[in-house]
Design a protein around this motif. Structure first.
Motif, PDB file in Angstrom:
ATOM      1  N   TRP A  32      49.381  40.581  64.573  1.00 34.88           N
ATOM      2  CA  TRP A  32      49.942  39.426  63.874  1.00 34.88           C
ATOM      3  C   TRP A  32      49.244  39.207  62.543  1.00 34.88           C
ATOM      4  N   ALA A  33      47.946  39.445  62.487  1.00 42.95           N
ATOM      5  CA  ALA A  33      47.208  39.211  61.249  1.00 42.95           C
ATOM      6  C   ALA A  33      47.673  40.134  60.135  1.00 42.95           C
ATOM      7  N   THR A  34      48.040  41.353  60.490  1.00 45.33           N
ATOM      8  CA  THR A  34      48.417  42.313  59.475  1.00 45.33           C
ATOM      9  C   THR A  34      49.846  42.143  58.998  1.00 45.33           C
ATOM     10  N   TRP A  35      50.569  41.225  59.591  1.00 46.94           N
ATOM     11  CA  TRP A  35      51.960  41.026  59.182  1.00 46.94           C
ATOM     12  C   TRP A  35      52.196  39.662  58.578  1.00 46.94           C
ATOM     13  N   THR A  36      51.142  38.932  58.238  1.00 43.77           N
ATOM     14  CA  THR A  36      51.348  37.605  57.664  1.00 43.77           C
ATOM     15  C   THR A  36      52.001  37.670  56.300  1.00 43.77           C
ATOM     16  N   SER A  37      51.806  38.778  55.583  1.00 37.33           N
ATOM     17  CA  SER A  37      52.438  38.869  54.276  1.00 37.33           C
ATOM     18  C   SER A  37      53.947  38.878  54.394  1.00 37.33           C
ATOM     19  N   ARG A  38      54.475  39.478  55.473  1.00 38.48           N
ATOM     20  CA  ARG A  38      55.914  39.474  55.690  1.00 38.48           C
ATOM     21  C   ARG A  38      56.402  38.053  55.983  1.00 38.48           C
ATOM     22  N   ALA A  39      55.506  37.223  56.507  1.00 38.38           N
ATOM     23  CA  ALA A  39      55.914  35.886  56.937  1.00 38.38           C
ATOM     24  C   ALA A  39      56.144  34.937  55.780  1.00 38.38           C
ATOM     25  N   GLN A  40      55.710  35.312  54.587  1.00 35.74           N
ATOM     26  CA  GLN A  40      55.924  34.426  53.465  1.00 35.74           C
ATOM     27  C   GLN A  40      57.405  34.159  53.248  1.00 35.74           C
ATOM     28  N   ILE A  41      58.234  35.144  53.566  1.00 37.18           N
ATOM     29  CA  ILE A  41      59.679  34.970  53.431  1.00 37.18           C
ATOM     30  C   ILE A  41      60.146  33.850  54.335  1.00 37.18           C
ATOM     31  N   CYS A 157      50.605  32.320  52.924  1.00 36.41           N
ATOM     32  CA  CYS A 157      49.873  33.417  53.583  1.00 36.41           C
ATOM     33  C   CYS A 157      49.983  34.709  52.780  1.00 36.41           C
ATOM     34  N   ASN A 158      48.880  35.457  52.768  1.00 34.27           N
ATOM     35  CA  ASN A 158      48.802  36.653  51.936  1.00 34.27           C
ATOM     36  C   ASN A 158      48.015  37.740  52.639  1.00 34.27           C
ATOM     37  N   ASP A 159      48.600  38.261  53.717  1.00 33.59           N
ATOM     38  CA  ASP A 159      47.997  39.398  54.419  1.00 33.59           C
ATOM     39  C   ASP A 159      46.582  39.101  54.901  1.00 33.59           C
ATOM     40  N   GLY A 160      46.331  37.843  55.290  1.00 33.68           N
ATOM     41  CA  GLY A 160      45.025  37.465  55.813  1.00 33.68           C
ATOM     42  C   GLY A 160      44.017  37.055  54.759  1.00 33.68           C
ATOM     43  N   ASN A 161      44.418  37.041  53.488  1.00 33.08           N
ATOM     44  CA  ASN A 161      43.475  36.797  52.409  1.00 33.08           C
ATOM     45  C   ASN A 161      43.669  35.463  51.700  1.00 33.08           C
ATOM     46  N   ALA A 162      44.656  34.680  52.075  1.00 39.92           N
ATOM     47  CA  ALA A 162      44.901  33.392  51.436  1.00 39.92           C
ATOM     48  C   ALA A 162      43.878  32.354  51.906  1.00 39.92           C
ATOM     49  N   PRO A 163      43.603  31.324  51.098  1.00 40.85           N
ATOM     50  CA  PRO A 163      42.680  30.264  51.530  1.00 40.85           C
ATOM     51  C   PRO A 163      43.100  29.630  52.850  1.00 40.85           C
ATOM     52  N   LEU A 168      41.036  31.986  60.199  1.00 40.20           N
ATOM     53  CA  LEU A 168      42.124  31.694  61.130  1.00 40.20           C
ATOM     54  C   LEU A 168      42.181  32.757  62.223  1.00 40.20           C
ATOM     55  N   ARG A 169      42.467  32.325  63.442  1.00 38.30           N
ATOM     56  CA  ARG A 169      42.705  33.244  64.548  1.00 38.30           C
ATOM     57  C   ARG A 169      44.060  32.934  65.164  1.00 38.30           C
ATOM     58  N   LEU A 245      40.578  36.028  60.659  1.00 34.88           N
ATOM     59  CA  LEU A 245      41.025  36.696  59.444  1.00 34.88           C
ATOM     60  C   LEU A 245      39.991  36.516  58.319  1.00 34.88           C
ATOM     61  N   PRO A 246      39.990  37.482  57.392  1.00 33.90           N
ATOM     62  CA  PRO A 246      40.792  38.709  57.360  1.00 33.90           C
ATOM     63  C   PRO A 246      40.276  39.758  58.350  1.00 33.90           C
ATOM     64  N   ALA A 247      41.172  40.575  58.835  1.00 37.16           N
ATOM     65  CA  ALA A 247      40.808  41.583  59.836  1.00 37.16           C
ATOM     66  C   ALA A 247      40.056  42.747  59.191  1.00 37.16           C
ATOM     67  N   PRO A 248      39.059  43.312  59.891  1.00 41.48           N
ATOM     68  CA  PRO A 248      38.388  44.518  59.388  1.00 41.48           C
ATOM     69  C   PRO A 248      39.362  45.677  59.276  1.00 41.48           C
ATOM     70  N   ALA A 249      38.965  46.690  58.540  1.00 48.22           N
ATOM     71  CA  ALA A 249      39.870  47.791  58.217  1.00 48.22           C
ATOM     72  C   ALA A 249      40.373  48.532  59.457  1.00 48.22           C
ATOM     73  N   ILE A 250      39.482  48.793  60.428  1.00 48.63           N
ATOM     74  CA  ILE A 250      39.882  49.611  61.575  1.00 48.63           C
ATOM     75  C   ILE A 250      40.901  48.900  62.473  1.00 48.63           C
ATOM     76  N   PRO A 251      40.624  47.673  62.956  1.00 44.68           N
ATOM     77  CA  PRO A 251      41.648  47.008  63.762  1.00 44.68           C
ATOM     78  C   PRO A 251      42.915  46.714  62.965  1.00 44.68           C
ATOM     79  N   ARG A 252      42.798  46.488  61.660  1.00 47.35           N
ATOM     80  CA  ARG A 252      43.985  46.277  60.828  1.00 47.35           C
ATOM     81  C   ARG A 252      44.855  47.535  60.826  1.00 47.35           C
ATOM     82  N   ALA A 253      44.217  48.684  60.657  1.00 47.14           N
ATOM     83  CA  ALA A 253      44.970  49.942  60.637  1.00 47.14           C
ATOM     84  C   ALA A 253      45.599  50.226  62.002  1.00 47.14           C
TER      85      ALA A 253
END
Length: 284
Positions: A32-41, A157-163, A168-169, A245-253
């Motif tokens: 879910w964390a890696t798909w927050t950017s899609r959720a902006q729509i 939301c911006n792929d886990g990087n927004a303020p 957030l979990r 968030l933001p998720a580390p690279a390995i679990p994100r991948a």
């Protein structure tokens, strides 16, 4: 060729699917964390009817911010007759929470009902039950999307990087906090201020665990709990990550890879054909 035990070893499909599901469950927050950017729509779609915290107090009975049944929702479906959609701006968390309401005729004297769905879906699972339940009981019946699912997302939301996503979990304790805030401000607020300050909970799967947690932690606010195939345990101790968030690279991948495999149309069709005795019922 037999579709489940064919010459090319397709009898392994259930095992492969189970392994994929297990890995996906382990890193569910990453999915879910890696798909927050899609959720902006989705968030932008709802921006035109976002209600402020002050407005939301009156939303149980009448508000121009409630969507009508003819409006198409983020799921691509149309709300059934008797169900209205609204949005709660959870300002202290910078989140937009999507919810639905079926109005009951005896709302002033009957405790309201909150329906809690399972993981990975949304309150749309309850849509067809809500009007009949409201009619049978006279109670107002609510459904709510957990943040990170359906139409509920952090603002901007911006792929886990927004303020709004900092620390957030997408996890059961965070959803429990969201649910009790929702009960306080929406379900038991406004129109229900004069009724017994309690609500009924009905939980399915992950929602069953959530309902149990709410009842254990806030018994003074819960009138009853009904569990429908509840999940007995939820969450994992992820290696090297607490799920925030933001998720580390390995679990994100891993999350992105597994999510793409699971949502692949061919994989979905294969799993559905294992469930339905009549393959034609799968469609497509």
């Amino acid at each position: 060729r037999n579709r489940t035990t064919g010459a090319h070893g397709t009898k392994m499909l259930p095992m492969v699917t189970a392994l994929m599901a297990g890995a996906a469950a382990l890193y569910a927050p990453a999915l879910w964390a890696t798909w927050t950017s899609r959720a902006q729509i989705t968030t932008k779609k709802h921006s035109s009817f976002v209600a402020t915290r002050n407005h939301i107090t009156d939303v149980s009975r009448s508000s121009p911010r409630m969507l009508q049944a003819c409006d198409v929702q983020s799921t691509g479906s149309i709300l059934p007759e008797g169900v209205e959609a609204g949005s709660w701006h959870r300002e202290e968390k910078a989140q937009i929470i999507r919810y639905e309401l079926a109005r009951g005729a005896k709302y002033e004297s009957v405790a309201p009902v909150l329906l809690l769905n399972g993981f990975g879906v949304g309150s749309f699972h309850w849509w067809r039950n809500m009007p009949s339940l409201a009619q049978a009981t006279g109670a107002d019946v609510y459904g709510m999307d957990y943040v990170g699912q359906g139409g509920s997302w952090p603002v901007g939301c911006n792929d886990g990087n927004a303020p709004s996503e900092a620390s957030l979990r997408y996890a059961i304790d965070d959803w429990a906090e969201q649910a009790i805030d929702f009960i306080d401000e929406i379900v038991l607020g406004g129109a229900h201020a004069s009724t017994p300050n309690k609500c009924h909970l009905i939980g399915n799967s992950c929602g069953g665990l959530l309902a149990s947690l709410l009842a254990a932690r806030h018994p003074q606010k819960i009138a009853s709990v009904s569990l429908i195939n509840p999940t007995p345990v939820w969450g994992s101790n992820l290696p090297f990550w607490d799920g925030r968030l933001p998720a580390p690279a390995i679990p994100r991948a891993i999350g992105r890879f597994m999510y793409d495999r699971i949502r692949d149309e061919g994989n979905i069709a294969s799993m559905l054909k294992l469930v339905y005795s009549n393959p034609a019922a799968v469609g497509g």
